[in-house]
Design a protein around this motif. Structure first.
Motif, PDB file in Angstrom:
ATOM      1  N   SER A 163       8.301  -3.728 -19.125  1.00 57.64           N
ATOM      2  CA  SER A 163       9.086  -3.025 -18.103  1.00 57.64           C
ATOM      3  C   SER A 163       8.754  -1.546 -18.004  1.00 57.64           C
ATOM      4  N   ASN A 164       7.993  -0.995 -18.952  1.00 54.68           N
ATOM      5  CA  ASN A 164       7.654   0.426 -18.892  1.00 54.68           C
ATOM      6  C   ASN A 164       6.160   0.647 -19.135  1.00 54.68           C
ATOM      7  N   ASP A 165       5.350  -0.202 -18.557  1.00 59.97           N
ATOM      8  CA  ASP A 165       3.900  -0.109 -18.685  1.00 59.97           C
ATOM      9  C   ASP A 165       3.373   0.924 -17.684  1.00 59.97           C
ATOM     10  N   PRO A 166       2.686   1.973 -18.132  1.00 60.57           N
ATOM     11  CA  PRO A 166       2.174   2.974 -17.195  1.00 60.57           C
ATOM     12  C   PRO A 166       1.024   2.459 -16.334  1.00 60.57           C
ATOM     13  N   TRP A 167       0.487   1.314 -16.686  1.00 58.79           N
ATOM     14  CA  TRP A 167      -0.631   0.751 -15.924  1.00 58.79           C
ATOM     15  C   TRP A 167      -0.218  -0.390 -14.997  1.00 58.79           C
ATOM     16  N   SER A 169       3.452  -1.825 -13.048  1.00 56.07           N
ATOM     17  CA  SER A 169       4.900  -1.859 -12.866  1.00 56.07           C
ATOM     18  C   SER A 169       5.382  -3.311 -12.902  1.00 56.07           C
ATOM     19  N   LEU A 170       6.637  -3.494 -13.239  1.00 60.99           N
ATOM     20  CA  LEU A 170       7.182  -4.841 -13.306  1.00 60.99           C
ATOM     21  C   LEU A 170       7.194  -5.528 -11.940  1.00 60.99           C
ATOM     22  N   PRO A 171       7.578  -4.832 -10.846  1.00 53.83           N
ATOM     23  CA  PRO A 171       7.497  -5.483  -9.535  1.00 53.83           C
ATOM     24  C   PRO A 171       6.071  -5.904  -9.167  1.00 53.83           C
ATOM     25  N   ARG A 172       5.104  -5.053  -9.497  1.00 49.92           N
ATOM     26  CA  ARG A 172       3.705  -5.398  -9.218  1.00 49.92           C
ATOM     27  C   ARG A 172       3.258  -6.577 -10.083  1.00 49.92           C
ATOM     28  N   ALA A 173       3.714  -6.636 -11.320  1.00 51.39           N
ATOM     29  CA  ALA A 173       3.385  -7.764 -12.185  1.00 51.39           C
ATOM     30  C   ALA A 173       3.927  -9.059 -11.602  1.00 51.39           C
ATOM     31  N   ARG A 174       5.159  -9.015 -11.101  1.00 51.37           N
ATOM     32  CA  ARG A 174       5.729 -10.205 -10.461  1.00 51.37           C
ATOM     33  C   ARG A 174       4.911 -10.601  -9.235  1.00 51.37           C
ATOM     34  N   GLU A 175       4.484  -9.603  -8.469  1.00 48.14           N
ATOM     35  CA  GLU A 175       3.678  -9.879  -7.284  1.00 48.14           C
ATOM     36  C   GLU A 175       2.368 -10.564  -7.661  1.00 48.14           C
ATOM     37  N   LEU A 176       1.687 -10.034  -8.666  1.00 50.79           N
ATOM     38  CA  LEU A 176       0.427 -10.635  -9.092  1.00 50.79           C
ATOM     39  C   LEU A 176       0.640 -12.054  -9.615  1.00 50.79           C
ATOM     40  N   ALA A 177       1.710 -12.245 -10.393  1.00 48.36           N
ATOM     41  CA  ALA A 177       1.996 -13.580 -10.906  1.00 48.36           C
ATOM     42  C   ALA A 177       2.204 -14.567  -9.754  1.00 48.36           C
ATOM     43  N   GLY A 178       2.874 -14.113  -8.701  1.00 45.19           N
ATOM     44  CA  GLY A 178       3.058 -14.977  -7.545  1.00 45.19           C
ATOM     45  C   GLY A 178       1.748 -15.294  -6.852  1.00 45.19           C
ATOM     46  N   GLN A 179       0.909 -14.297  -6.668  1.00 44.84           N
ATOM     47  CA  GLN A 179      -0.380 -14.514  -6.012  1.00 44.84           C
ATOM     48  C   GLN A 179      -1.279 -15.427  -6.830  1.00 44.84           C
TER      49      GLN A 179
END
Length: 222
Positions: A163-167, A169-179
């Protein structure tokens, strides 16, 4: 110093090596052994190659895992890194399960998109570096590995993010997981989940990965 390892703002000590009883650690080790009888467990490090304090190095030593080697960890080139992964997959006597971190996770995802799922059973992708959207000043070191895939990956995959990765973001991680049609797993607030975080054997990640393997790989893992 690993440029990909952001300091956590909070840390649950129950996830460190000392946080689990000996019986639980033994159960994890036994599960790794059983999974390793089905597939070749291959660690795929990111930039700088995961140093001695990295959870990948701890897993390599504790569970006898193999590590992908690159000729140049500090100034990576996509063609060379892809060739190394291709050689490792093609020379394995068993299906390969990729355990990848950061730039290694990006390499694995792009490799799967290019080569398909032949000889790869699945992948556990931890904190893939968001080359496309991060504003981190060091992104130019790895810009040539972009863009990230936007299509489903051809084998079962899980993406684990902090949740605090500088490389990433959690929303972007969710987006990539969906894609990518990957299982999405949360690691908590543990930075970039790299060498700068005091994760030890990182049993939280290990149990998440083993559970994913039991549920999603195309054979039964006890």
């Amino acid at each position: 110093m690993n440029l990909f390892s952001g300091r956590p703002t909070s840390f649950d000590p129950a996830w460190a090596t000392h946080g689990l009883p000996d019986t639980s650690r033994q159960q994890i080790a036994g599960a790794f052994k059983r999974l390793g009888q089905q597939v070749e467990l291959l660690l795929v490090p990111g930039l700088f190659g995961s140093g001695p304090d990295h959870w990948q190095s701890h897993w390599e030593q504790a569970y006898g895992l193999k590590r992908l080697h690159q000729k140049d960890w500090e100034t990576p080139t996509p063609a060379d890194w892809e060739a190394s992964l291709t050689a490792a997959v093609e020379t394995s006597s068993r299906p390969v399960f990729l355990i990848a971190h950061s730039l290694g996770a990006v390499l694995s995802a792009k490799w799967l998109c290019r080569h398909g799922g032949h000889r790869v059973a699945g992948a556990f992708l931890v904190a893939p570096a968001d080359i496309d959207q991060t504003t981190h000043p060091d992104v130019e070191r790895i810009r040539s590995f972009g863009p990230l895939p936007h299509t489903p990956l051809p084998v079962p995959t899980a993406l684990m993010a902090s949740s605090n990765d500088p490389w990433l973001s959690l929303p972007r991680a969710r987006e990539l997981a969906g894609q990518w049609q990957s299982d999405f797993l949360e690691a908590g607030a543990v930075g970039h989940i790299g060498s700068s975080e005091p994760l030890g054997l990182w049993e939280h990640g290990a149990t998440a990965m083993l559970d994913f393997a039991r549920r999603k790989l195309p054979f039964r893992v006890q």
